[in-house]
Enzyme design. Structure first.
Site, mmCIF file in Angstrom:
data_model
loop_
_atom_site.group_PDB
_atom_site.id
_atom_site.type_symbol
_atom_site.label_atom_id
_atom_site.label_comp_id
_atom_site.label_asym_id
_atom_site.label_seq_id
_atom_site.Cartn_x
_atom_site.Cartn_y
_atom_site.Cartn_z
ATOM 1 N N MET A 61 1.386 -1.436 0.331
ATOM 2 C CA MET A 61 0.134 0.067 -0.286
ATOM 3 C C MET A 61 1.100 1.414 -0.150
ATOM 4 O O MET A 61 -0.248 2.325 -0.149
ATOM 5 C CB MET A 61 -1.296 0.207 0.847
ATOM 6 C CG MET A 61 -0.509 -0.037 2.351
ATOM 7 S SD MET A 61 0.000 1.351 3.136
ATOM 8 C CE MET A 61 -0.709 2.160 3.352
ATOM 9 N N TYR A 62 1.852 1.172 -0.191
ATOM 10 C CA TYR A 62 3.224 2.741 -0.170
ATOM 11 C C TYR A 62 2.222 2.874 -1.517
ATOM 12 O O TYR A 62 3.512 2.839 -1.991
ATOM 13 C CB TYR A 62 4.013 2.184 0.496
ATOM 14 C CG TYR A 62 4.412 1.787 1.560
ATOM 15 C CD1 TYR A 62 4.367 1.742 3.028
ATOM 16 C CD2 TYR A 62 6.212 1.724 1.855
ATOM 17 C CE1 TYR A 62 3.989 1.040 3.676
ATOM 18 C CE2 TYR A 62 6.312 1.097 3.451
ATOM 19 C CZ TYR A 62 5.459 0.965 4.015
ATOM 20 O OH TYR A 62 5.345 0.408 5.749
ATOM 21 N N SER A 63 2.389 4.153 -1.287
ATOM 22 C CA SER A 63 2.274 5.127 -2.660
ATOM 23 C C SER A 63 0.985 3.999 -3.629
ATOM 24 O O SER A 63 1.591 4.189 -4.842
ATOM 25 C CB SER A 63 3.373 5.388 -3.765
ATOM 26 O OG SER A 63 4.002 6.081 -2.910
ATOM 27 N N ASN A 64 0.190 3.176 -2.956
ATOM 28 C CA ASN A 64 -0.809 2.247 -3.757
ATOM 29 C C ASN A 64 0.222 1.812 -4.988
ATOM 30 O O ASN A 64 0.075 0.904 -5.990
ATOM 31 C CB ASN A 64 -1.388 3.196 -4.554
ATOM 32 C CG ASN A 64 -2.821 2.560 -5.414
ATOM 33 O OD1 ASN A 64 -3.073 1.589 -4.300
ATOM 34 N ND2 ASN A 64 -3.634 2.721 -6.553
ATOM 35 N N GLY A 65 0.796 0.725 -4.112
ATOM 36 C CA GLY A 65 1.769 -0.200 -5.175
ATOM 37 C C GLY A 65 3.418 -0.159 -6.241
ATOM 38 O O GLY A 65 4.491 -0.389 -6.641
#
Length: 350
Positions: A61-65
């Site tokens: 989920m960091y920066s949505n992948g």
């Protein structure tokens, strides 16, 4: 670089690992952390590898992948067996009613996405990013055991669990003979020492190593903030990117801690941040500390936190300055430490 065994596993990890939440910069929250793209990421990875830091941490989920994607491209010039890769799932990713949690459906979907984005066919350390109170623990642990059995994951770890979450999970794994969590990724710093109250004793008792996130309390312990130094407006705290809430940092105790850090930093000829990181390396259960950096200079500064040790007197000074009264039931239990001994922080120090 010093290497330590990760909890109850046979895996040796460097005492410093590199966190890549600054990679990608997608969305307001993560953009405040950093906006590192592939070219700069490759430079940072190369600096890490030259220093012996081959452990890289990210999450789906960091920066949505995007963090995983950038990391995957940044490591492509290295052979896979040179690297230790850590990623996570559980928190919200994508749309729909099954877009979060530690269910079989969500884990299997997310592990495939992470493998693809990272450009690898296995993850060395796979974390449940948080505890899922809706999914049976047995369901989560069974699918994780299957991922280890089929070779997509080497070791499993928890992150941000309560003591009972972790202990219940360990008990169920033991009951069924499934793979156990060997590590717990936790928040721990001189600004907040709650980890010591229950999770550290649990880690010692059950041989669960800790991997520390935000060891500088989102930059509060960087040396740029103190009694007469306001929070920098170009930092992630001011920009709304801190995962450590302002309310949990007690102001006067924090300032006392910064004063003590500055005194010790002068004594040892190091920066405040380097002293804060080195203090963590003296604590029980700590296997690796995740350092992050927006640029090469920050990374090089953080790497100077190793190769030397604080003295017992310096550690005790920092402990005293940062101490806060424990919450119940710990203050009650600690009235009789002969029945409820706390971790010994000093036996190995000169």
């Amino acid at each position: 670089m010093e290497y330590r065994i990760l909890g109850g596993s046979g895996l040796k990890v460097p005492i410093l690992s590199f966190g890549t939440a600054t990679f990608g910069g997608e969305g307001d929250f993560f953009k405040a952390w950093g906006n590192t793209q592939v070219d700069e990421a490759k430079k940072l990875v190369n600096i890490c590898m030259d220093a012996g830091v081959n452990f890289f941490d990210t999450a789906d989920m960091y920066s949505n992948g995007k963090s995983e994607e950038v990391l995957g491209k940044a490591i492509e010039d290295f052979s896979r067996d040179q690297l230790i890769l850590s990623t996570k799932s559980t928190f919200t990713f994508g749309e729909g009613p099954n877009n979060q949690g530690s269910s079989r459906l969500h884990i299997l979907k997310q592990i495939e996405g992470s493998l693809k984005r990272l450009g690898t066919d296995y993850i060395d350390v796979y974390h449940m990013h948080g505890f899922d109170g809706n999914t049976p623990v047995e369901e989560t642990l069974k699918v994780l055991d299957e991922l280890v059995t089929n070779g997509k994951v080497r070791y499993i770890a928890a992150s941000n669990f309560s003591g009972w979450h972790l202990m219940k999970s360990l008990g169920i794994s033991e009951k069924y003979g499934w793979t156990k969590y060997v590590a717990h990724q936790v928040y721990y710093s001189l600004a907040n020492r709650d980890y010591e109250w229950e999770l550290m004793p649990l880690g010692l008792d059950q041989n669960v190593g800790s991997i520390i996130w935000s060891p500088l309390a989102s930059g509060r312990l960087s040396g740029k903030h103190g009694r007469n130094k306001p929070i920098p407006q170009d930092g992630r705290i001011a920009q709304g990117g801190s995962p450590v809430p302002e309310a949990v940092v007690q102001e006067e105790i924090f300032y006392n801690t910064i004063d003590a850090l500055e005194e010790v930093a002068c004594e040892v000829g190091k920066t405040v941040a380097q002293v804060a990181l080195n203090w963590l390396l003296q604590r029980p259960t700590v296997s690796s500390i995740i350092i992050g950096a927006r640029n090469e200079e920050q990374l090089k500064q953080n790497l100077e936190a190793v190769g030397w040790n604080l003295t017992r007197e310096q550690v005790e000074k920092l402990d005293k300055a940062s101490e806060v009264p424990p919450t119940y039931p710990y203050w009650h239990q600690w009235k009789n430490k002969s029945l409820n001994p706390t971790p010994d922080f000093y036996s190995h120090l000169k």
